[in-house]
Design a protein around this motif. Structure first.
Motif: not given
Length: 198
Positions: A17-18, A20-22, A24-25
């Protein structure tokens, strides 16, 4: 392949999750950086009180700065200071600068913000002491994918200052980074907006 009751599964999911969020950003930053540097940005210019925008942003970051023991020492002019800019783009520039301070300033130090009218310009400066040694030139810091401390790997895409610089210049402003030892200073200047009844 792990059993779902295994605590390792939750650990793996959290890491995924971490990451994938990174990602995305980073993707969003890349798109914005590409648009900003190519000039492929639609600007909606309006009269904006830069003093009010800075005071508002300072309020929004107060808690986040406080969590790192950072004290903001702000020096604003008595009267509003109007510039002609795109509100959303100007907010992105200012937010990038505050985020930069939040991430990289030495904890339990003061951050100095100053806004002044200088001739036909509104000049804003923000300075802080860097937590890590700045083994880099001021010019390199506004290049893409560059961060002041090469060992940083957890946060930031290295695009923030590059995006802020490009967005500033698109709005006829200037963006300057000044380094003096571990003192990191950004100076932004925007043309003042003409009087409303002019």
């Amino acid at each position: 392949r792990e059993e779902s009751s295994n605590p390792k599964v939750q650990e793996y999911l959290q890491v995924l999750d971490q990451k994938s969020q990174r990602l995305k950003q980073l993707t969003e930053d890349l798109v914005e950086a590409s648009r900003a540097s190519s000039g492929n940005v639609v600007l909606e210019m309006e009269r904006i009180d830069l003093k009010e925008l800075l005071m508002q942003t300072s309020g929004e970051f107060e808690e986040r700065f406080g969590a790192k023991g950072l004290t903001l020492m702000a020096d604003y002019p008595k009267d509003p200071l109007f510039v002609e800019a795109d509100g959303r783009k100007l907010w992105r520039i200012i937010e990038n600068l505050y985020r930069n301070v939040e991430k990289y300033a030495l904890p339990r130090t003061r951050v100095y913000l100053e806004l002044r009218e200088n001739g036909e310009l509104a000049v804003m400066s923000m300075k802080n002491i860097s937590e890590q040694p700045l083994n880099i030139s001021a010019e390199e810091l506004t290049e893409r994918f560059i961060r002041g401390d090469e060992s940083r790997s957890t946060e930031g895409s290295g695009l923030g200052l590059s995006i802020a610089k490009d967005l500033t210049e698109l709005q006829k402003g200037t963006f300057e980074v000044q380094l003096d030892g571990d003192l990191f200073k950004i100076v932004l200047a925007f043309p003042l907006a003409p009087e409303e009844n002019a």
